[in-house]
Enzyme design. Structure first.
Site, PDB file in Angstrom:
ATOM      1  N   ASN A   1     -15.499 -11.868  18.584  1.00 54.57           N
ATOM      2  CA  ASN A   1     -15.571 -10.614  19.004  1.00 54.57           C
ATOM      3  C   ASN A   1     -14.409 -10.298  20.179  1.00 54.57           C
ATOM      4  O   ASN A   1     -13.959  -9.445  20.354  1.00 54.57           O
ATOM      5  CB  ASN A   1     -16.506  -9.627  19.406  1.00 54.57           C
ATOM      6  CG  ASN A   1     -17.475  -9.458  18.063  1.00 54.57           C
ATOM      7  OD1 ASN A   1     -17.208  -9.674  16.985  1.00 54.57           O
ATOM      8  ND2 ASN A   1     -18.857  -9.202  17.933  1.00 54.57           N
TER       9      ASN A   1
ATOM     10  N   THR B   1     -19.224  -9.964  14.101  1.00 49.97           N
ATOM     11  CA  THR B   1     -18.610  -9.040  13.433  1.00 49.97           C
ATOM     12  C   THR B   1     -17.147  -8.916  13.140  1.00 49.97           C
ATOM     13  O   THR B   1     -16.775  -8.719  11.916  1.00 49.97           O
ATOM     14  CB  THR B   1     -18.849  -7.476  14.124  1.00 49.97           C
ATOM     15  OG1 THR B   1     -20.572  -7.388  14.290  1.00 49.97           O
ATOM     16  CG2 THR B   1     -18.557  -6.006  13.359  1.00 49.97           C
TER      17      THR B   1
ATOM     18  N   HIS C   1     -30.070  -5.949  16.148  1.00 46.49           N
ATOM     19  CA  HIS C   1     -30.002  -6.383  17.513  1.00 46.49           C
ATOM     20  C   HIS C   1     -31.199  -5.593  18.295  1.00 46.49           C
ATOM     21  O   HIS C   1     -31.791  -6.163  19.225  1.00 46.49           O
ATOM     22  CB  HIS C   1     -28.686  -5.931  18.356  1.00 46.49           C
ATOM     23  CG  HIS C   1     -27.583  -6.516  17.856  1.00 46.49           C
ATOM     24  ND1 HIS C   1     -27.540  -7.963  18.154  1.00 46.49           N
ATOM     25  CD2 HIS C   1     -26.447  -6.304  17.180  1.00 46.49           C
ATOM     26  CE1 HIS C   1     -26.399  -8.564  17.694  1.00 46.49           C
ATOM     27  NE2 HIS C   1     -25.695  -7.585  17.199  1.00 46.49           N
TER      28      HIS C   1
ATOM     29  N   HIS D   1     -21.971 -10.976   8.552  1.00 46.23           N
ATOM     30  CA  HIS D   1     -22.854 -12.121   9.129  1.00 46.23           C
ATOM     31  C   HIS D   1     -24.326 -11.796   8.596  1.00 46.23           C
ATOM     32  O   HIS D   1     -24.433 -10.575   8.170  1.00 46.23           O
ATOM     33  CB  HIS D   1     -22.633 -12.261  10.541  1.00 46.23           C
ATOM     34  CG  HIS D   1     -22.987 -11.022  11.366  1.00 46.23           C
ATOM     35  ND1 HIS D   1     -24.229 -10.617  11.491  1.00 46.23           N
ATOM     36  CD2 HIS D   1     -21.895 -10.356  11.949  1.00 46.23           C
ATOM     37  CE1 HIS D   1     -23.997  -9.232  12.360  1.00 46.23           C
ATOM     38  NE2 HIS D   1     -22.603  -9.038  12.560  1.00 46.23           N
TER      39      HIS D   1
ATOM     40  N   LYS E   1     -17.996   1.120  13.301  1.00 44.39           N
ATOM     41  CA  LYS E   1     -17.465   0.380  14.298  1.00 44.39           C
ATOM     42  C   LYS E   1     -15.942   0.318  14.315  1.00 44.39           C
ATOM     43  O   LYS E   1     -15.441   0.084  13.280  1.00 44.39           O
ATOM     44  CB  LYS E   1     -17.843  -0.982  14.585  1.00 44.39           C
ATOM     45  CG  LYS E   1     -19.498  -1.267  14.768  1.00 44.39           C
ATOM     46  CD  LYS E   1     -19.973  -2.631  14.939  1.00 44.39           C
ATOM     47  CE  LYS E   1     -21.413  -2.742  15.050  1.00 44.39           C
ATOM     48  NZ  LYS E   1     -21.717  -4.361  15.133  1.00 44.39           N
ATOM     49  N   ASP E   2     -15.087   0.539  15.281  1.00 40.91           N
ATOM     50  CA  ASP E   2     -13.641   0.420  15.103  1.00 40.91           C
ATOM     51  C   ASP E   2     -13.213  -1.122  14.368  1.00 40.91           C
ATOM     52  O   ASP E   2     -12.484  -1.047  13.640  1.00 40.91           O
ATOM     53  CB  ASP E   2     -12.953   0.610  16.473  1.00 40.91           C
ATOM     54  CG  ASP E   2     -13.322  -0.350  17.537  1.00 40.91           C
ATOM     55  OD1 ASP E   2     -13.180  -1.511  17.384  1.00 40.91           O
ATOM     56  OD2 ASP E   2     -13.638   0.080  18.728  1.00 40.91           O
ATOM     57  N   ARG E   3     -13.792  -2.084  14.793  1.00 40.42           N
ATOM     58  CA  ARG E   3     -13.373  -3.432  14.390  1.00 40.42           C
ATOM     59  C   ARG E   3     -13.704  -3.516  13.079  1.00 40.42           C
ATOM     60  O   ARG E   3     -13.040  -4.192  12.087  1.00 40.42           O
ATOM     61  CB  ARG E   3     -14.270  -4.371  15.276  1.00 40.42           C
ATOM     62  CG  ARG E   3     -15.488  -4.421  15.483  1.00 40.42           C
ATOM     63  CD  ARG E   3     -15.924  -5.588  16.247  1.00 40.42           C
ATOM     64  NE  ARG E   3     -17.500  -5.740  16.546  1.00 40.42           N
ATOM     65  CZ  ARG E   3     -18.063  -5.183  17.456  1.00 40.42           C
ATOM     66  NH1 ARG E   3     -17.414  -4.040  18.292  1.00 40.42           N
ATOM     67  NH2 ARG E   3     -19.457  -5.252  17.866  1.00 40.42           N
TER      68      ARG E   3
END
Length: 564
Positions: A121, A100, A311, A353, A179-181
């Site tokens: 990650n 991610t 997932h 991805h 998500k923060d990322r």
């Protein structure tokens, strides 16, 4: 900050169905003949004059090109509209680190992970003696990999939004994500606003106040969660994949995402988190007056539910089918909201991805080589094996990482000769393992140039090089064979990604703007091409070497959006 009174308009969709009486064969032949004689040639769509007011950059976490192609025929909302624009079905996250954070770091920087510095990650920091999270500021004593103080400081290059603000400080750079990322890596170092789902509401950077728009969205979302919600309905075309598949002592393939009252944890792993993400994006458009003046703004939106669903349940069951139908609606509502506000925007959609399905289901479908990774390839097992082979030990664990395609770091404190011995023994052991495709030393990778050319034709070595950063990467990089899935399956985790293979690398890249002629382009392109494409569209010139990618002409006429 440009503020406007908050208002969130409700969105309505109008559907029409026209019924026609079938014509006879003679009538059809006559009509076709007349049409061939007098039908005028449709004029080419006009290229919009001037720069768009807003860039809408959408990432769908784990949307592989294969998954997009599988369900494309069923889209009727935002994804359907995007397919009427410039469609590059052969897009590539061209590097090997198909996770991610690295994937998101390429989308609006135009740079490979080797230059963004976002190699995974998480990575091992020998100075700290622990794993560091990609969007963590470990300089803050309150930060840990599990509960990070979120920061963009690991990102080594500017994003498109950063460059836009440098050229024109009045331009706004806003991000919202599951998500923060996702939010951090797409907005970069100079975000005017950045929000992500924090588990019990949308959160932002430490000590940055939550705006009224985000507070309103949190209130609405918490009300939904506290009240619970029934199972989501599956479109008729999803029923063919609604089959239970056994994995250990549980099954996947039949989940419909009913939400129990107060279940905040489950909410973040259902299609509903995408709905909330899109709703907050619209609220921020109104609150910050995005796209309302001569300054081009950028709004990054990262939808995360596809990844969570993939997932938990794999990508070939009814769960993913429902998710993509819901995603199609969420993207449609977001684009409809921008239309209603009269904003001239260019939209781009891609992914960080792809993924592979759960090997248990793949085996039922005849993919005999799909399998779980051998526990002997975990860091713990490899540490013991290499200590046995070499007689070298460390005060803690000898090796860190491993267990999947990616980096393996040596424990700190080893002398240079010991390091060399451990690396040689590790490479030898990995080369002999039937699940390992290849293993490379950092010393070898550091001598290679960044790859160029067609990403479809890159070797595994070139893919790994595009992910390699000598400051952060491990001393050894291991790539597992095609079809090998890391991790011990548990309820909530059955499938994943992260390999150098095309099911993880290939992603769709779609551009859309009102009035631009659409087309389908089979040539393989890269996610690092997105930023230079958008920069050209808004006239943002940058010095040579800024991008690893190149501009894509996204208009299907004689006009060239790379030369405006």
């Amino acid at each position: 900050m440009r503020l406007a009174p908050f208002a969130l308009a409700s969105l309505a969709s109008v559907f029409s169905l026209t019924l026609a009486v079938p014509a006879t064969a003679q009538e059809r032949q006559a009509k076709d003949s007349r049409s061939a004689q007098v039908a005028p040639v449709a004029p080419a769509a006009a290229v919009p004059a001037g720069k768009p007011q807003l860039i809408l950059a959408i990432s769908v976490d784990q949307l592989s090109a294969d998954l997009f192609a599988q369900y494309r025929q069923h889209f009727t909302g935002g994804l359907a509209r995007l397919t009427s624009g410039a469609v590059f079905p052969q897009g590539f996250q061209s590097h090997a680190a198909t996770e991610t954070c690295p994937g998101h770091s390429t989308l609006l920087t135009g740079a490979h992970p080797a230059r963004t510095g976002i190699i995974a990650n998480n990575w091992y920091d020998p100075k700290l003696g622990r794993i560091v999270y990609c969007s963590e500021d470990e300089r803050d004593p309150a930060s840990s990999a599990r509960k990070p103080v979120v920061s963009s400081w690991h990102l080594k290059v500017p994003t498109l939004g950063d460059l836009m603000k440098k050229a024109n400080p009045a331009a706004l750079n806003v991000a919202v994500a599951g998500k923060d990322r996702g939010a951090v890596m797409m907005s970069g170092h100079h975000a005017d606003a950045a929000y992500w789902w924090g588990g019990d509401g949308f959160a932002s950077y430490k000590e940055r106040p939550i705006s009224p728009a985000a507070r309103a969205q949190n209130q609405a979302t918490r009300k939904l969660i506290e009240g619970g919600a029934p199972a989501l309905s599956a479109p008729q075309w999803c029923e063919r994949v609604a089959r239970a598949v056994p994995i250990k002592n549980f099954t996947i393939g039949t989940e419909r995402f009913a939400l129990q009252p107060g279940d905040f944890k489950t909410f973040g792993r259902t299609p509903r988190v995408d709905t909330a993400t899109g709703e907050l994006a619209v609220r921020l458009v109104d609150e910050m007056n995005l796209g309302r003046d001569a300054n081009t703004d950028v709004l990054s939106v990262s939808f995360s539910a596809t990844d969570y669903v993939g997932h938990a349940y794999g990508n070939q069951g009814v769960e993913m089918c429902i998710q993509l139908a819901q995603l199609d609606a969420s993207v449609g509502k977001l684009m409809d909201a921008l239309d209603k506000r009269g904003i001239d925007y260019v939209a781009v959609l891609s992914a960080d991805h792809g993924a592979i399905d759960a090997p248990e289901r793949l085996q039922l479908q005849g993919y005999e080589n799909a399998q779980r990774i051998d526990p002997a390839l975990t860091a713990e097992a490899l540490s013991a094996a290499i200590s046995h082979d070499t007689g070298i030990t460390a005060s803690g664990q000898l090796l860190h990482g491993a267990g999947s395609s990616g980096d393996i770091w040596l424990a700190p404190g080893l002398k240079p000769k010991q390091q060399k011995t451990v690396v040689e023994a590790l490479l030898k052991r990995l080369a002999a393992h039937p699940q390992v495709e290849a293993a490379y030393s950092a010393e070898m990778l550091a001598k290679l140039p960044l790859p160029t050319g067609n990403p479809q034709d890159w070797t595994v070595l070139q893919r790994v090089r595009a992910s390699f950063d000598p400051e952060r990467s491990g001393q050894v990089l291991m790539m597992t064979r095609r079809g090998v899935v890391p991790g011990d399956p548990q309820p909530g985790y059955t499938a994943t990604h992260g390999s150098p293979w095309d099911y993880d690398r290939r992603v769709p890249i779609l551009f859309w703007r009102k009035g631009v002629a659409g087309f389908e382009q089979p040539n393989p392109v890269k996610t690092v091409d997105i930023a230079p494409t958008l920069a050209a569209l808004i006239g943002l010139e940058q010095p040579e070497g800024t991008w690893d990618g190149q501009c894509l002409d996204i208009d299907g006429t004689q006009a060239d959006t790379c030369r405006r």
